[in-house]
Write an enzyme that holds these catalytic residues in place. Structure first.
Site, PDB file in Angstrom:
ATOM      1  N   GLY A 360       0.828  -1.141   0.041  1.00 36.55           N
ATOM      2  CA  GLY A 360      -0.107   0.205  -0.036  1.00 36.55           C
ATOM      3  C   GLY A 360       0.770   1.324   0.130  1.00 36.55           C
ATOM      4  N   GLY A 365       5.633   7.368   0.964  1.00 32.97           N
ATOM      5  CA  GLY A 365       6.054   6.717  -0.025  1.00 32.97           C
ATOM      6  C   GLY A 365       5.476   5.086  -0.161  1.00 32.97           C
ATOM      7  CG  ASP A 478       0.459  11.609  13.072  1.00 31.26           C
ATOM      8  OD1 ASP A 478      -0.639  11.962  13.169  1.00 31.26           O
ATOM      9  OD2 ASP A 478       0.919  11.448  12.102  1.00 31.26           O
TER      10      ASP A 478
END
Ligand SMILES: *[C@@H]1O[C@H](CO)[C@@H](O)[C@H](O)[C@H]1NC(C)=O
Ligand SMILES: *[C@@H]1O[C@H](CO)[C@@H](O)[C@H](O)[C@H]1NC(C)=O
Ligand SMILES: *[C@@H]1O[C@H](CO)[C@@H](O)[C@H](O)[C@H]1NC(C)=O
Ligand SMILES: *[C@@H]1O[C@H](CO)[C@@H](O)[C@H](O)[C@H]1NC(C)=O
Ligand SMILES: *[C@@H]1O[C@H](CO)[C@@H](O)[C@H](O)[C@H]1NC(C)=O
Ligand SMILES: *[C@@H]1O[C@H](CO)[C@@H](O)[C@H](O)[C@H]1NC(C)=O
Length: 672
Positions: A360, A365, A478
């Site tokens: 994926g 990237g 995050d």
């Protein structure tokens, strides 16, 4: 001629038994729960570890439905290890062996370096410990784990008394059971009862490990039935898993009845043929010694030259790489050398980044799956070439995660910088990320309550490790479901440390002009003022917890009509009105105890309080999660996220994505 026939027979037999194994290893076992000791642990490569391997292999080779064994302390270790397995009274030996085999295989990854472990499957139980627990009613690590089924019960009024009466009778019978003739004694019984005033039938089951005395077995079952009344009252089904016994009732048949058992021969899986080496093959061919000497000389010379050439080339490549490492990581470059991968290694592992091996697209990237030559599966993140984008994150990721080792953090195996390539190599985590299981449109499975609890607990421990593991605090910044990967036992692993920051423990918060992270998971003080501290991670953890419980995204504006208010305000309103079960994901068919549900919601709400000082530390959160008897503080009003003024206008483009709405990473939009 006869040897050929025999050989083909053998090949056929091999193939057949392989097929059998393959077929039966498919899906017969259902994992329920595991309990491992986190305090009693052993170290890698210790004598305990090798003894444990011995124990597990002898358990997996036993051909009965109950087996206990010990491995005496060997090689200077002090601990004797005790282990046993027991299969459910009605399963065939085939299923039993298969379940035990699965358990033996999985226990190291589930319980790591634990000296005590219990693992429950629907079909079997496997446990070991360094203390003797045979023939005793064991109440450690905990008296029992309840599971319940929230289906419909008709004739509610009688149900409870019928259930307890039947359960008591089943327990009596199990404790006194001498099951079958000539068979090993099983302490196992099942019963059926008609529920008066309805068409439903109640099915019950009780089982103890057969090493218990009748009195002890009854005592253990009594305890379990007692737990049933606190966990599962009014539920259409329930079970309590204890270390030495378990009980279950449902309004459907969940075991094979006696008449089904008769006539199903318990065929035994053929044991794998041992491929012994044939002595006749050896000792063939004595060739002339001169030829041998000549060949050895030639080959030897070639090897020496080849090696020298390789060394030289390697050197050059190495020094080129050292320069690159220096460029990216500065003075820390040298210490990272052992983590460096060859580009050639990675190319061969991923079949030259072939389309088939692509998993994926990640933040910066493509991600590929690869297999190293030693058979290890890896995930390879290949940063977009040359764009320069993500260089900072690349560096961050390597520097942080290389130093971290925790079962709930994804392991970075290494990295590669060569030419234009920047590549990160991770352990391969077989399942997808949490957001797929919570919100994915094509998801194959709904997480059950136990899995959800396990994920919440694991994520909490992973973050705690980041915050507390050393003198430096690491703030992830995050955290979100798409950054939480799940292994095949649904253990969560936190990933993506590209935005992580390290702060000294004395320094309580940092401030940045570059706000990076994901809206919806960022705490308000961070989103608005750029102030981050461990409490910003706590906030994100709170949101994730509430999402896991409710199965809701935290969108505001993208969804239609009645769901149009945010997750937090929805949960908060239901909580205030004490409508706790309304908060639960409607897809959940079964959940744990009521207390457990409210506790998890309350912890979630405590973590999203507006005032960061009021949010608990991760240490507290883990403490809350693992202790049943603690009184939690009452949550104050949460921070209702104001998305409007801060939201970059470009994020609207994400609304056509199927399940990561509002999870746009915004680091690219804001000025540095
Ligand atoms: C344990 O042994 C393996 C293989 O022998 C080795 O690779 C590993 O580094 C050892 N671990 C420790 C902690 O000694
Ligand atoms: C299995 O358990 C029984 C009952 O406690 C005990 O007497 C026996 O020694 C155990 N077997 C082994 C191999 O430890
Ligand atoms: C089991 O191991 C733990 C931790 O190493 C140790 O404290 C305990 O004494 C051991 N128990 C027995 C019965 O040896
Ligand atoms: C539960 O019972 C009610 C009333 O009998 C019925 O309408 C409902 O469909 C049932 N739900 C399930 C899941 O069986
Ligand atoms: C079941 O047994 C327990 C203890 O043996 C007893 O306290 C309880 O009243 C019994 N329940 C029913 C419904 O018979
Ligand atoms: C339940 O009721 C059916 C008929 O409705 C009867 O045949 C059966 O024997 C009953 N079972 C028990 C355990 O009482």
């Amino acid at each position: 001629m006869t040897t050929m026939v025999m050989a083909s027979h053998r090949a056929f037999f091999l193939l057949f038994s392989f097929l059998l194994r393959f077929l039966f290893s498919e899906s017969q076992t259902t994992f329920l729960f595991n309990a491992c000791s986190s305090t009693k642990t052993f170290t890698a490569n210790s004598s305990f570890q090798s003894d444990l391997t011995t124990l597990l292999s002898s358990l997996s080779s036993a051909n009965t439905d109950f087996y206990n064994t010990t491995v005496a302390a060997g090689g200077g270790g002090e601990d004797t290890i005790y282990g046993l397995f027991m299969c459910r009274g009605d399963v065939t030996l085939q299923v039993c062996r298969q379940c035990v085999g699965t358990a033996v295989q999985r226990v190291p990854s589930m319980c790591g370096f634990s000296k005590e472990a219990i693992i429950w499957y629907d079909e079997c139980l496997l446990r070991y410990s360094n203390r003797s627990f045979f023939s005793t009613v064991d109440t450690s690590p905990q008296t029992g784990f309840p599971l319940w089924n929230t289906g419909n019960v008709s004739g509610q009024a009688n149900f409870k008394s019928i259930m307890f009466t039947t359960m008591n009778k089943t327990a009596d019978e199990a404790a006194a059971a001498k099951h079958g003739l000539g068979e090993k004694m099983k302490k196992y019984a099942t019963k059926e009862a008609n529920i008066s005033g309805s068409h439903q039938t109640l099915y019950s089951l009780a089982q103890c490990t057969p090493d218990l005395s009748p009195g002890d077995c009854r005592k253990c079952l009594d305890g379990a039935i007692g737990r049933l009344s606190s966990c599962c009252e009014g539920m259409a089904g329930g079970r309590v898993l204890c270390p030495s016994c378990n009980v279950r009732y449902e309004v459907f048949r969940f075991y094979r009845s006696d008449d089904q058992l008769v006539g199903t021969p318990t065929s035994i899986l053929p044991s794998p043929p041992t491929l012994s080496s044939d002595p006749r093959v050896k000792g063939k061919g004595k060739s002339a010694p001169i030829i041998v000497i000549v060949v050895v000389c030639i080959v030897g010379t070639a090897i020496v030259f080849g090696f020298a050439y390789y060394l030289l080339k390697h050197r050059m490549k190495k020094s080129r790489r050292a320069v690159l490492r220096q460029k990216y990581f500065g003075s820390e470059g040298t210490s990272l050398e052992p983590l460096e991968f060859n580009l050639a290694t990675i190319e061969s592992a991923t079949n030259k980044f072939s389309e088939e091996s692509r998993l994926g697209k990640g933040g910066f990237g493509q991600v590929y799956k690869g297999i190293l030559s030693n058979g290890q599966n890896i995930a390879v993140k290949r940063l977009s070439k040359g764009s320069g984008q993500g260089a900072e994150e690349f560096k961050n990721e390597v520097l942080f995660i290389a130093r971290l080792q925790h079962i709930n953090l994804v392991t970075l195996l290494g990295f590669c910088i060569e030419g234009q390539e920047k590549i990160l190599v991770y352990e391969y985590v077989p399942n997808r990320s949490l957001d797929y299981f919570l919100f994915g449109s094509g998801k194959s499975k709904v997480l059950n309550w136990l899995e959800r609890c396990k994920i919440i607990g694991g994520v909490a421990r992973g973050i705690l490790y980041l915050h507390d593991h050393s003198r430096l605090k690491i703030i992830h910044r995050d955290l979100k479901p798409s950054n939480i990967l799940l292994d095949d036992e649904m253990n969560p692993k936190i990933s993506d440390f590209g935005l992580a920051k390290m702060v000294a423990i004395s320094e309580n918060e940092g401030k940045t002009n570059r706000i990076a992270g994901t809206y919806g998971y960022m705490s308000p003080e961070y989103a608005m003022f750029g102030k981050y501290s461990e409490k910003s991670d706590v906030f994100s953890f709170g949101i994730i917890t509430l999402q896991i419980i409710s199965g809701r995204k935290n969108t505001n504006c993208h969804e239609q009509s009645k769901d149009a208010y945010s997750l937090i305000s929805y949960v908060w309103n239901q909580w205030r009105d004490e409508k706790f079960l309304e908060i639960l994901d409607p897809n959940l068919k079964e959940f744990g105890s009521y207390n457990e549900v409210t506790k998890c919601i309350q912890i979630g709400l405590l973590c999203v309080q507006k005032n960061p000082d009021l949010r608990p530390s991760m240490a507290k959160v883990v403490h809350y999660l693992t202790n049943d008897s603690i009184q939690l503080p009452f949550p104050q009003e949460p921070a209702f996220l104001l998305l409007g003024p801060m939201e970059p206008s470009t994020s609207g483009s994400a609304s056509n994505e199927s399940y990561s709405i509002n999870e746009v990473s915004v680091s690219e939009f804001l000025p540095r």
